[in-house]
Motif scaffolding. Structure first.
Motif, PDB file in Angstrom:
ATOM      1  N   LYS A 165     -54.391  18.358   3.806  1.00  0.00           N
ATOM      2  CA  LYS A 165     -55.500  17.407   3.860  1.00  0.00           C
ATOM      3  C   LYS A 165     -55.302  16.463   5.051  1.00  0.00           C
ATOM      4  O   LYS A 165     -54.223  15.915   5.242  1.00  0.00           O
ATOM      5  N   GLY A 166     -56.356  16.320   5.854  1.00  0.00           N
ATOM      6  CA  GLY A 166     -56.308  15.426   7.008  1.00  0.00           C
ATOM      7  C   GLY A 166     -55.871  16.075   8.304  1.00  0.00           C
ATOM      8  O   GLY A 166     -55.896  15.437   9.359  1.00  0.00           O
ATOM      9  N   ASP A 167     -55.481  17.345   8.257  1.00  0.00           N
ATOM     10  CA  ASP A 167     -55.020  18.012   9.482  1.00  0.00           C
ATOM     11  C   ASP A 167     -56.161  18.185  10.481  1.00  0.00           C
ATOM     12  O   ASP A 167     -57.298  18.489  10.119  1.00  0.00           O
ATOM     13  N   ILE A 168     -55.819  17.987  11.741  1.00  0.00           N
ATOM     14  CA  ILE A 168     -56.739  18.228  12.854  1.00  0.00           C
ATOM     15  C   ILE A 168     -56.322  19.569  13.439  1.00  0.00           C
ATOM     16  O   ILE A 168     -55.156  19.757  13.794  1.00  0.00           O
ATOM     17  N   ILE A 169     -57.277  20.500  13.506  1.00  0.00           N
ATOM     18  CA  ILE A 169     -56.944  21.835  13.990  1.00  0.00           C
ATOM     19  C   ILE A 169     -57.701  22.165  15.273  1.00  0.00           C
ATOM     20  O   ILE A 169     -58.819  21.728  15.480  1.00  0.00           O
ATOM     21  N   ASN A 170     -57.040  22.938  16.118  1.00  0.00           N
ATOM     22  CA  ASN A 170     -57.626  23.444  17.352  1.00  0.00           C
ATOM     23  C   ASN A 170     -57.851  24.938  17.148  1.00  0.00           C
ATOM     24  O   ASN A 170     -56.900  25.671  16.888  1.00  0.00           O
ATOM     25  N   LEU A 171     -59.102  25.368  17.261  1.00  0.00           N
ATOM     26  CA  LEU A 171     -59.414  26.785  17.062  1.00  0.00           C
ATOM     27  C   LEU A 171     -59.052  27.658  18.261  1.00  0.00           C
ATOM     28  O   LEU A 171     -58.973  28.868  18.146  1.00  0.00           O
TER      29      LEU A 171
ATOM     30  N   VAL B 239     -66.945  26.538  18.868  1.00  0.00           N
ATOM     31  CA  VAL B 239     -68.021  26.755  17.901  1.00  0.00           C
ATOM     32  C   VAL B 239     -69.006  25.617  18.150  1.00  0.00           C
ATOM     33  O   VAL B 239     -68.647  24.445  18.025  1.00  0.00           O
ATOM     34  N   ASN B 240     -70.208  25.957  18.557  1.00  0.00           N
ATOM     35  CA  ASN B 240     -71.207  24.943  18.918  1.00  0.00           C
ATOM     36  C   ASN B 240     -70.652  23.937  19.927  1.00  0.00           C
ATOM     37  O   ASN B 240     -70.898  22.743  19.844  1.00  0.00           O
ATOM     38  N   GLY B 241     -69.864  24.441  20.870  1.00  0.00           N
ATOM     39  CA  GLY B 241     -69.308  23.612  21.934  1.00  0.00           C
ATOM     40  C   GLY B 241     -68.082  22.809  21.543  1.00  0.00           C
ATOM     41  O   GLY B 241     -67.580  22.031  22.350  1.00  0.00           O
ATOM     42  N   GLN B 242     -67.572  22.998  20.344  1.00  0.00           N
ATOM     43  CA  GLN B 242     -66.423  22.214  19.869  1.00  0.00           C
ATOM     44  C   GLN B 242     -65.270  23.147  19.484  1.00  0.00           C
ATOM     45  O   GLN B 242     -65.493  24.245  18.993  1.00  0.00           O
ATOM     46  N   ASN B 243     -64.045  22.665  19.700  1.00  0.00           N
ATOM     47  CA  ASN B 243     -62.884  23.460  19.289  1.00  0.00           C
ATOM     48  C   ASN B 243     -61.946  22.701  18.355  1.00  0.00           C
ATOM     49  O   ASN B 243     -61.005  23.267  17.828  1.00  0.00           O
ATOM     50  N   MET B 244     -62.212  21.405  18.123  1.00  0.00           N
ATOM     51  CA  MET B 244     -61.366  20.584  17.266  1.00  0.00           C
ATOM     52  C   MET B 244     -62.100  20.269  15.960  1.00  0.00           C
ATOM     53  O   MET B 244     -63.260  19.843  15.978  1.00  0.00           O
ATOM     54  N   PHE B 245     -61.387  20.453  14.843  1.00  0.00           N
ATOM     55  CA  PHE B 245     -61.967  20.250  13.525  1.00  0.00           C
ATOM     56  C   PHE B 245     -60.979  19.497  12.639  1.00  0.00           C
ATOM     57  O   PHE B 245     -59.769  19.552  12.871  1.00  0.00           O
ATOM     58  N   VAL B 246     -61.503  18.800  11.632  1.00  0.00           N
ATOM     59  CA  VAL B 246     -60.671  18.044  10.701  1.00  0.00           C
ATOM     60  C   VAL B 246     -60.843  18.629   9.304  1.00  0.00           C
ATOM     61  O   VAL B 246     -61.966  18.843   8.856  1.00  0.00           O
ATOM     62  N   VAL B 247     -59.725  18.851   8.640  1.00  0.00           N
ATOM     63  CA  VAL B 247     -59.732  19.354   7.266  1.00  0.00           C
ATOM     64  C   VAL B 247     -59.665  18.149   6.344  1.00  0.00           C
ATOM     65  O   VAL B 247     -58.625  17.495   6.244  1.00  0.00           O
ATOM     66  N   LEU B 248     -60.780  17.820   5.696  1.00  0.00           N
ATOM     67  CA  LEU B 248     -60.793  16.676   4.788  1.00  0.00           C
ATOM     68  C   LEU B 248     -60.228  17.032   3.426  1.00  0.00           C
ATOM     69  O   LEU B 248     -59.738  16.157   2.709  1.00  0.00           O
ATOM     70  N   ASN B 249     -60.278  18.313   3.070  1.00  0.00           N
ATOM     71  CA  ASN B 249     -59.727  18.753   1.797  1.00  0.00           C
ATOM     72  C   ASN B 249     -59.440  20.242   1.875  1.00  0.00           C
ATOM     73  O   ASN B 249     -60.145  20.975   2.571  1.00  0.00           O
ATOM     74  N   THR B 250     -58.417  20.690   1.154  1.00  0.00           N
ATOM     75  CA  THR B 250     -58.083  22.113   1.144  1.00  0.00           C
ATOM     76  C   THR B 250     -58.576  22.819  -0.118  1.00  0.00           C
ATOM     77  O   THR B 250     -58.712  24.022  -0.133  1.00  0.00           O
ATOM     78  N   GLU B 251     -58.823  22.087  -1.187  1.00  0.00           N
ATOM     79  CA  GLU B 251     -59.337  22.647  -2.439  1.00  0.00           C
ATOM     80  C   GLU B 251     -60.403  21.742  -3.013  1.00  0.00           C
ATOM     81  O   GLU B 251     -60.045  20.702  -3.588  1.00  0.00           O
ATOM     82  N   PRO B 252     -61.656  22.005  -2.898  1.00  0.00           N
ATOM     83  CA  PRO B 252     -62.241  23.101  -2.128  1.00  0.00           C
ATOM     84  C   PRO B 252     -62.158  22.798  -0.633  1.00  0.00           C
ATOM     85  O   PRO B 252     -62.042  21.639  -0.223  1.00  0.00           O
ATOM     86  N   LEU B 253     -62.242  23.821   0.144  1.00  0.00           N
ATOM     87  CA  LEU B 253     -62.109  23.707   1.591  1.00  0.00           C
ATOM     88  C   LEU B 253     -63.264  22.909   2.185  1.00  0.00           C
ATOM     89  O   LEU B 253     -64.420  23.274   2.036  1.00  0.00           O
TER      90      LEU B 253
ATOM     91  N   LEU C 147     -67.441  13.405  12.014  1.00  0.00           N
ATOM     92  CA  LEU C 147     -66.899  13.721  10.694  1.00  0.00           C
ATOM     93  C   LEU C 147     -67.970  13.859   9.610  1.00  0.00           C
ATOM     94  O   LEU C 147     -67.696  14.372   8.529  1.00  0.00           O
ATOM     95  N   GLN C 148     -69.178  13.445   9.907  1.00  0.00           N
ATOM     96  CA  GLN C 148     -70.254  13.630   8.936  1.00  0.00           C
ATOM     97  C   GLN C 148     -70.836  15.042   8.998  1.00  0.00           C
ATOM     98  O   GLN C 148     -71.511  15.479   8.070  1.00  0.00           O
ATOM     99  N   ARG C 149     -70.544  15.744  10.075  1.00  0.00           N
ATOM    100  CA  ARG C 149     -71.079  17.098  10.237  1.00  0.00           C
ATOM    101  C   ARG C 149     -70.122  18.128   9.645  1.00  0.00           C
ATOM    102  O   ARG C 149     -69.017  18.343  10.124  1.00  0.00           O
ATOM    103  N   VAL C 150     -70.570  18.780   8.591  1.00  0.00           N
ATOM    104  CA  VAL C 150     -69.770  19.800   7.910  1.00  0.00           C
ATOM    105  C   VAL C 150     -69.813  21.097   8.711  1.00  0.00           C
ATOM    106  O   VAL C 150     -70.867  21.492   9.216  1.00  0.00           O
ATOM    107  N   TYR C 151     -68.653  21.764   8.809  1.00  0.00           N
ATOM    108  CA  TYR C 151     -68.607  23.080   9.443  1.00  0.00           C
ATOM    109  C   TYR C 151     -69.488  24.015   8.626  1.00  0.00           C
ATOM    110  O   TYR C 151     -69.247  24.226   7.436  1.00  0.00           O
TER     111      TYR C 151
END
Length: 83
Positions: A13-19, A23-37, A45-49
């Motif tokens: 939870k909270g990890d910042i990942i580099n793909l 994807v839509n011009g972005q490569n950095m994403f934040v995992v707000l929760n792992t269960e559920p993903l 951060l308001q925009r859900v993958y």
């Protein structure tokens, strides 16, 4: 489910990942929760993958290797930079 990045580091939870791809011009994403993903765009951060999150974290269909990696953790970043 347990997800491991290209360095065998477990996703938390909270990890910042580099793909390492965009994807839509972005490569950095934040995992707000792992269960559920719950994965969000790092720049908004308001925009859900909006695509398949399981597929995002799965090994490549072409190489069989995991391409993404954990580069930071949002909560640790905030904590460290707050003092």
């Amino acid at each position: 489910m347990k997800y491991l990045d290209k360095n065998q580091k477990e996703l938390k939870k909270g990890d910042i990942i580099n793909l390492h791809q965009t994807v839509n011009g972005q490569n950095m994403f934040v995992v707000l929760n792992t269960e559920p993903l719950d994965i969000r765009y790092a720049h908004d951060l308001q925009r859900v993958y909006e695509y398949d999150k399981e597929e995002m974290l799965s090994p490549s269909r072409f190489t069989g290797e995991v391409d993404w990696e954990i580069v930071n953790n949002l909560y640790q970043f905030i904590f460290v930079n707050s003092f």
